[in-house]
Design an enzyme around this catalytic site. Structure first.
Site, PDB file in Angstrom:
ATOM      1  N   CYS A 205       0.959  -1.232  -0.176  1.00 28.17           N
ATOM      2  CA  CYS A 205       0.087  -0.124   0.022  1.00 28.17           C
ATOM      3  C   CYS A 205       0.898   1.191  -0.112  1.00 28.17           C
ATOM      4  O   CYS A 205       1.739   1.465   0.943  1.00 28.17           O
ATOM      5  CB  CYS A 205      -0.935  -0.016   1.102  1.00 28.17           C
TER       6      CYS A 205
ATOM      7  N   ARG B 297      -0.049   4.901   3.272  1.00 31.91           N
ATOM      8  CA  ARG B 297      -0.001   4.513   4.648  1.00 31.91           C
ATOM      9  C   ARG B 297       0.435   5.678   5.634  1.00 31.91           C
ATOM     10  O   ARG B 297       0.365   5.551   6.802  1.00 31.91           O
ATOM     11  CB  ARG B 297       0.862   3.423   4.909  1.00 31.91           C
TER      12      ARG B 297
ATOM     13  N   TRP C 209      -9.619   5.885   0.136  1.00 32.42           N
ATOM     14  CA  TRP C 209     -10.141   6.469  -1.188  1.00 32.42           C
ATOM     15  C   TRP C 209      -9.519   6.052  -2.314  1.00 32.42           C
ATOM     16  O   TRP C 209      -8.028   5.319  -2.177  1.00 32.42           O
ATOM     17  CB  TRP C 209     -10.215   7.992  -1.131  1.00 32.42           C
TER      18      TRP C 209
ATOM     19  N   GLU D 173      -5.619   3.640 -10.272  1.00 36.30           N
ATOM     20  CA  GLU D 173      -6.301   2.472  -9.999  1.00 36.30           C
ATOM     21  C   GLU D 173      -7.653   2.568 -10.808  1.00 36.30           C
ATOM     22  O   GLU D 173      -7.928   1.136 -11.332  1.00 36.30           O
ATOM     23  CB  GLU D 173      -6.820   2.390  -8.437  1.00 36.30           C
TER      24      GLU D 173
END
Length: 483
Positions: free
Chosen positions: A146, A149, A320, A325
């Site tokens: 991710c 973070r 979000w 993506e």
């Protein structure tokens, strides 16, 4: 997320030699390995002005279809003894000690004695609300795949561990959507349902995300809608879901929920629970004619949360979106909505050769369209350049706290303009540590009970499942961020 090549317990004051009682399921998958199949880890907890993904979303679907046949009935924990009581003691001790250290809660000895007695008596233990919230946030912090973070501590934790019924899980999931959407100002959020216990697994949500678009396979092998969801769409149809009035490209799938030792049930998402954004372009008027849309909140729902040796198999969470993506992956991938050739043709670009970089140009405009459309609708979204800078800020903060931040370079680097982002130009340490989010192990490890599926469906008024048809379901076609 990160690598998980197996865990070697450290020495523990609570280690009990010779214990072999099974307390949980085996863990053979990699952390955060949502995905290969569930395309890009879509869900970045990025908060309104500061976060991004707690685990990449589109990467969750891999391996799902391999065991769809097992979903016809209930399942039970495989008693292979791979996670014995002594290992649970070690995991619990590590976590409780971490909790007390980081929260300046004093010596952990008293709490460790309580946990020890509870495990000895029940085979598991119950986290306090504060421990659960801390564990969920640290799981995000430990998610090596991710990029978003930086604000892991802002994750809102909804403790719903008392809930086990499928209808209640669906209702709470819908409430999660409403609260996380927050009128467009997306809140990073997780809802934690009942944990696994000895001889009784917790509930499961089978959808890769709470909101997902159907993929209808036609007789000629084509797919109307999202090809990544063709298998789960077939399962939903087999379970009695009628689908759209006419198969559409953006039909929202129902939730598929499976309580312990019970058949899968379907639960429609009400229209007011799903915020969708129509995709237009700030310069190209023809862009709206493409009929593209996407949903506002990426809530990952097919990973389990592990905290101190306790597994929470249903713990949907979200942040979000980062624009790539949706633009680069969901709408752009050739194995998904495959919109790059369509956009290129509208731009007057030849697609007969790659040398004119038509894919690059079309992808840039598609990402710009996504960003502009979300912003115009007042919905939180971030771009890959901003999130790359934020991730390096997160690394620096972790270093100041004396912590090493795990990171998978192949996931941290965005799929668009990679070398133009600062995260491209360095390497990272990639390792697994808990708490964390993990892909569920193959469903084959849970054994369906003969006859249970048919009985359950009859009672629920569902259409009878054709087991042979389920066995023929094709495997997911991997379309993860980095494969």
């Amino acid at each position: 997320m990160g690598l998980n090549q197996g865990r070697t317990p450290l020495d523990s004051r609570w280690r009990i030699p010779g214990r072999g009682r099974s307390v949980g399921r085996s863990r053979s998958q990699e952390p955060g390995e949502e995905s290969s199949a569930f395309s890009s880890f879509h869900s970045c907890p990025v908060a309104a002005d500061d976060i991004s993904c707690p685990v990449a979303a589109n990467d969750i679907e891999a391996g799902f279809a391999a065991d769809l046949a097992a979903l016809a009935g209930g399942w039970s924990i495989a008693g292979d003894g791979s996670f014995t009581l002594d290992r649970l003691f070690v995991s619990a001790e590590r976590f409780i000690t971490l909790f007390h250290t980081e929260n300046r809660a004093g010596p952990p000895d008293r709490r460790l004695r309580q946990v020890h007695r509870e495990i000895e008596t029940t085979g598991t233990y119950w986290h306090t609300p504060a421990e659960l919230a801390f564990g969920a946030r640290v799981a995000w912090r430990n998610s090596s795949r991710c990029i978003g973070r930086l604000y892991w501590h802002s994750l809102q934790v909804r403790d719903r561990r008392e809930i086990t019924a499928a209808s209640d899980i669906a209702a709470e999931s819908i409430l999660h959507l409403s609260q996380a959407t927050n009128g467009g100002r997306i809140r990073p959020m997780i809802t934690v349902f009942a944990p696994d216990a000895p001889d009784r697994p917790g509930p499961r949500i089978l959808n890769p995300q709470l909101i997902r678009y159907a993929g209808y396979q036609t007789a000629d092998g084509a797919v109307i809608g999202d090809p990544a969801n063709a298998d789960i769409t077939r399962l939903a149809l087999a379970l009695g879901w009628p689908g759209g009035r006419s198969a559409g490209r953006f039909d929202i799938l129902p939730l598929l929920v499976q309580p312990a030792d019970a058949p899968v049930t379907l639960h429609e998402l009400p229209a007011d629970a799903v915020l969708e954004i129509l995709i237009g372009h700030p310069e190209f008027d023809w862009f709206t004619d493409l009929g593209l849309r996407w949903y506002a909140v990426p809530v990952i729902s097919d990973m389990y949360l592990e905290i101190g040796g306790v597994c929470y198999p249903a713990a949907p969470f979200n942040g979000w979106y980062m624009c790539t993506e949706i633009g680069s992956r969901d709408l752009g991938d050739s194995g998904r909505y495959d919109q790059l050739p369509v956009i290129a043709r509208h731009m007057g670009l030849s697609t007969t050769s790659d040398r004119n970089l038509w894919k690059d140009k079309a992808m840039t405009e598609l990402n710009l369209a996504v960003l502009d459309s979300f912003s115009a609708a007042g919905v939180t979204i971030s771009d890959h350049h901003t999130e790359s800078v934020r991730f390096l800020q997160h690394l620096a903060r972790e270093e100041r706290q004396g912590r090493v931040c795990p990171a998978d370079w192949t996931w941290i680097v965005p799929p668009a303009a990679s070398s133009a982002t600062p995260v491209f130009h360095r390497y990272y340490q990639n390792f697994d540590q808990t708490p964390n989010f993990y892909r569920h192990p193959p469903l084959a490890s849970r054994q369906a009970r003969p006859g249970q599926a048919e009985a359950g469906q009859a009672e629920a008024g569902q259409a009878e499942l054709d087991q042979a048809e389920l066995d023929r379901l094709p495997r997911w076609q991997a379309s993860s961020d980095r494969r």
